[in-house]
Design an enzyme around this catalytic site. Structure first.
Site, PDB file in Angstrom:
ATOM      1  N   CYS A 230      -1.959  -6.947   6.254  1.00 35.65           N
ATOM      2  CA  CYS A 230      -1.348  -8.216   5.835  1.00 35.65           C
ATOM      3  C   CYS A 230      -0.483  -8.880   6.893  1.00 35.65           C
ATOM      4  CB  CYS A 230      -0.515  -7.991   4.575  1.00 35.65           C
ATOM      5  SG  CYS A 230      -1.520  -7.584   3.167  1.00 35.65           S
TER       6      CYS A 230
ATOM      7  N   GLU B   8       0.847  -1.181   0.000  1.00 34.33           N
ATOM      8  CA  GLU B   8       0.000   0.000   0.000  1.00 34.33           C
ATOM      9  C   GLU B   8       0.888   1.238   0.000  1.00 34.33           C
ATOM     10  OE1 GLU B   8      -3.264   0.035   2.786  1.00 34.33           O
ATOM     11  OE2 GLU B   8      -3.351  -2.144   2.709  1.00 34.33           O
TER      12      GLU B   8
HETATM   13  C1  UDX Z   1       2.959  -5.885   2.876  1.00 37.36           C
HETATM   14  C2  UDX Z   1       4.027  -6.554   1.983  1.00 37.36           C
HETATM   15  O1  UDX Z   1       5.205  -5.738   1.950  1.00 37.36           O
HETATM   16  C3  UDX Z   1       3.492  -6.760   0.581  1.00 37.36           C
HETATM   17  O2  UDX Z   1       4.443  -7.467  -0.200  1.00 37.36           O
HETATM   18  C4  UDX Z   1       2.199  -7.555   0.651  1.00 37.36           C
HETATM   19  O3  UDX Z   1       1.623  -7.670  -0.632  1.00 37.36           O
HETATM   20  C5  UDX Z   1       1.205  -6.887   1.584  1.00 37.36           C
HETATM   21  O4  UDX Z   1       1.793  -6.675   2.871  1.00 37.36           O
HETATM   22  P1  UDX Z   1       1.983  -3.423   3.225  1.00 37.36           P
HETATM   23  O5  UDX Z   1       1.326  -4.002   4.440  1.00 37.36           O
HETATM   24  O6  UDX Z   1       1.176  -2.613   2.278  1.00 37.36           O
HETATM   25  O7  UDX Z   1       2.684  -4.590   2.354  1.00 37.36           O
HETATM   26  O8  UDX Z   1       3.179  -2.449   3.724  1.00 37.36           O
HETATM   27  P2  UDX Z   1       4.723  -2.628   4.092  1.00 37.36           P
HETATM   28  O9  UDX Z   1       5.465  -1.534   3.448  1.00 37.36           O
HETATM   29  O10 UDX Z   1       5.217  -4.000   3.865  1.00 37.36           O
HETATM   30  O11 UDX Z   1       4.718  -2.344   5.677  1.00 37.36           O
HETATM   31  C6  UDX Z   1       4.070  -3.215   6.584  1.00 37.36           C
HETATM   32  C7  UDX Z   1       4.298  -2.746   8.000  1.00 37.36           C
HETATM   33  O12 UDX Z   1       5.663  -2.927   8.373  1.00 37.36           O
HETATM   34  C8  UDX Z   1       3.988  -1.265   8.239  1.00 37.36           C
HETATM   35  O13 UDX Z   1       3.317  -1.144   9.466  1.00 37.36           O
HETATM   36  C9  UDX Z   1       5.355  -0.611   8.306  1.00 37.36           C
HETATM   37  O14 UDX Z   1       5.354   0.534   9.124  1.00 37.36           O
HETATM   38  C10 UDX Z   1       6.175  -1.730   8.930  1.00 37.36           C
HETATM   39  N1  UDX Z   1       7.618  -1.632   8.594  1.00 37.36           N
HETATM   40  C11 UDX Z   1       8.046  -1.801   7.304  1.00 37.36           C
HETATM   41  C12 UDX Z   1       8.538  -1.398   9.610  1.00 37.36           C
HETATM   42  O15 UDX Z   1       8.172  -1.265  10.796  1.00 37.36           O
HETATM   43  N2  UDX Z   1       9.879  -1.350   9.293  1.00 37.36           N
HETATM   44  C13 UDX Z   1      10.329  -1.515   8.024  1.00 37.36           C
HETATM   45  O16 UDX Z   1      11.546  -1.452   7.825  1.00 37.36           O
HETATM   46  C14 UDX Z   1       9.384  -1.739   7.000  1.00 37.36           C
END
Ligand code: UDX
Length: 429
Positions: free
Chosen positions: A248, A143
């Protein structure tokens, strides 16, 4: 919506189906029901070109299509398992309308074995096994950057028992020039869960190391930079913070844990991943209370706190499993009055977090009025270059609690703030 809009943009005729008439009407009139960068333009352009339409009628879409994508929700059930009722309803609807050979592609995130389940549902509805094939083609977009991820994917995964069906689906993606992994259905289904679980493991791992940094003189940003420079590890998803949220990761970790347990091959490391994630907000709120609170039943009573960022991550209005929900509730429980701000998600947030003791503000500066601390919950770009002097003049006590490490300690202390961040000892002006 994103996948459909991109396929239409590549020149295909795409019909989007939803059971929600309002959503279909919005989309057919050129609107976009969610905040997702680049998506409104893509939808509008392809609507205008006549390649993209929306309907509530499954038969209408099935009759005109050669390939049918199932992209429905797969919400969790109480024990962490997966509710497949929307997948079953979609498969039933498709089966009842099927008039010739079609490929049914499952894009929803589903437990291993769901491809076989879809096949059974379709056959149970009287369709001969030679009249359709089932393919698993998991979705990896994020997203906030969904259009970019769809146009430039790291890989396309296609799982099927039918070589012919897999090849046809591969053709659909050919123009993207992305590496394509063609495999069996169950492996494709597991690739999706295992990928999300691994990314969540990276996040919980770095967060656990950040806890250790806070007890030493080490700085998690430096540690993550050094660790991520190893090509076997990589720098992505080593951002320490308040933990992962969204629609997710939390759900998929639970589903994989539950499924692996049921099959007698529990991935027990995921218990620790989840436990670390569950502890992020309580730990952070405790640091706020330790700094600002009195030793009373309501330690933050009489304090006002500004909260910046409410959506679960930047560039989306999605509030599912957003850390702001937990943080706002915990700060309220400790007696604080809250002034909150988000560039996009305010209305969605208000519906979930409520109004009691919470003022929804028009800007970060308004949220800072009378505050004894500012808490950064979501790393929106808009917060990175705030006018810190102006922010300080609005506040009663200039303290920043940065849950996403968006500032450097020097930048904030030079502006006269006390600074608490993740994975580093606090810094004073
Ligand atoms: C995720 C997957 O990345 C994607 O491949 C799948 O299709 C759906 O789920 P999304 O949930 O949209 O995507 O966002 P993402 O950027 O992966 O972040 C997920 C969570 O992890 C967020 O709450 C973000 O803040 C957290 N996050 C991400 C961290 O805390 N640290 C990081 O380094 C990266």
């Amino acid at each position: 919506m994103v996948t459909g809009a991109v396929f239409a943009d590549l020149g295909n005729d795409v019909i989007g189906v939803d059971i929600d008439q309002n959503r279909v009407d919005t989309l057919n009139s050129g609107g976009c029901p969610i905040h997702e960068p680049r998506l409104p333009e893509l939808l509008k352009h392809n609507l205008r070109e006549g390649r993209l339409t929306f309907t509530t009628s499954i038969p209408e879409a099935v009759l005109k299509s050669e390939i049918i994508f199932v992209c429905v929700g797969t919400p969790p059930v109480e024990d962490g398992g997966t509710n497949l009722s929307q997948v079953e309803a979609a498969a039933t609807g498709i089966a009842r309308a099927l008039n010739s050979y079609k490929i049914i592609v499952n894009k929803s995130t589903v437990p291993v074995g769901t491809g076989d389940f879809v096949r059974e549902v379709i056959e149970k509805n009287g369709v001969a096994s030679t009249d359709f094939d089932v393919v698993c083609n998991p979705e990896f977009l994020r997203e906030g950057q969904a259009v970019r991820d769809t146009l430039q994917p790291d890989r396309i995964v296609i799982g099927s028992a039918s070589e012919k069906a897999a090849k046809i689906v591969q053709l659909l993606y050919q123009a993207l020039n992305a590496p394509c992994i063609i495999t069996d259905t169950q492996s494709a289904e597991l690739i999706k869960y295992a990928s999300n679980a691994f990314l969540a493991t990276k996040i919980s791992f770095i967060n656990a190391v950040a806890n250790l940094c806070e007890k030493t003189q080490a700085d998690i940003r430096e540690v993550a930079k050094g660790v991520g420079a190893d090509s076997r590890i990589g720098p992505a998803f080593l951002g320490a913070g308040l933990g992962y949220g969204g629609s997710c990761f939390p759900k998929d970790i639970d589903a994989l844990l539950q499924a692996s347990r049921k099959l007698g091959a529990e991935i027990s490391i995921l218990e620790a991943v989840r436990a670390e994630n569950d502890n992020r907000v309580p730990r952070f709120v405790q640091r706020i209370i330790d700094r600002l609170g009195a030793t009373s039943r309501l330690p933050l009573e009489g304090k006002t706190i500004g909260v910046l960022g409410l959506s679960f991550k930047p560039d989306t209005d999605d509030m599912r499993e957003a850390k702001s929900i937990e943080i706002c509730h915990a700060l309220r429980e400790a007696g604080a009055e809250l002034r909150v701000y988000d560039p996009i998600a305010t209305e969605n947030a208000r519906r979930i977090i409520g109004d009691e003791g919470i003022e929804y503000c028009q800007s970060p500066y308004v949220a800072a009025k009378g505050a004894s601390g500012i808490v950064i919950v979501t790393e929106w770009r808009d917060f990175i270059q705030l006018n810190l002097n102006r922010l300080k003049t609005e506040m009663v006590e200039p303290i920043i609690f940065d849950g996403r490490n968006i500032y450097s300690p020097e930048q904030v202390t030079d502006a006269g703030f006390e600074y608490f961040s993740i994975g580093k000892t606090p810094a004073k002006p």
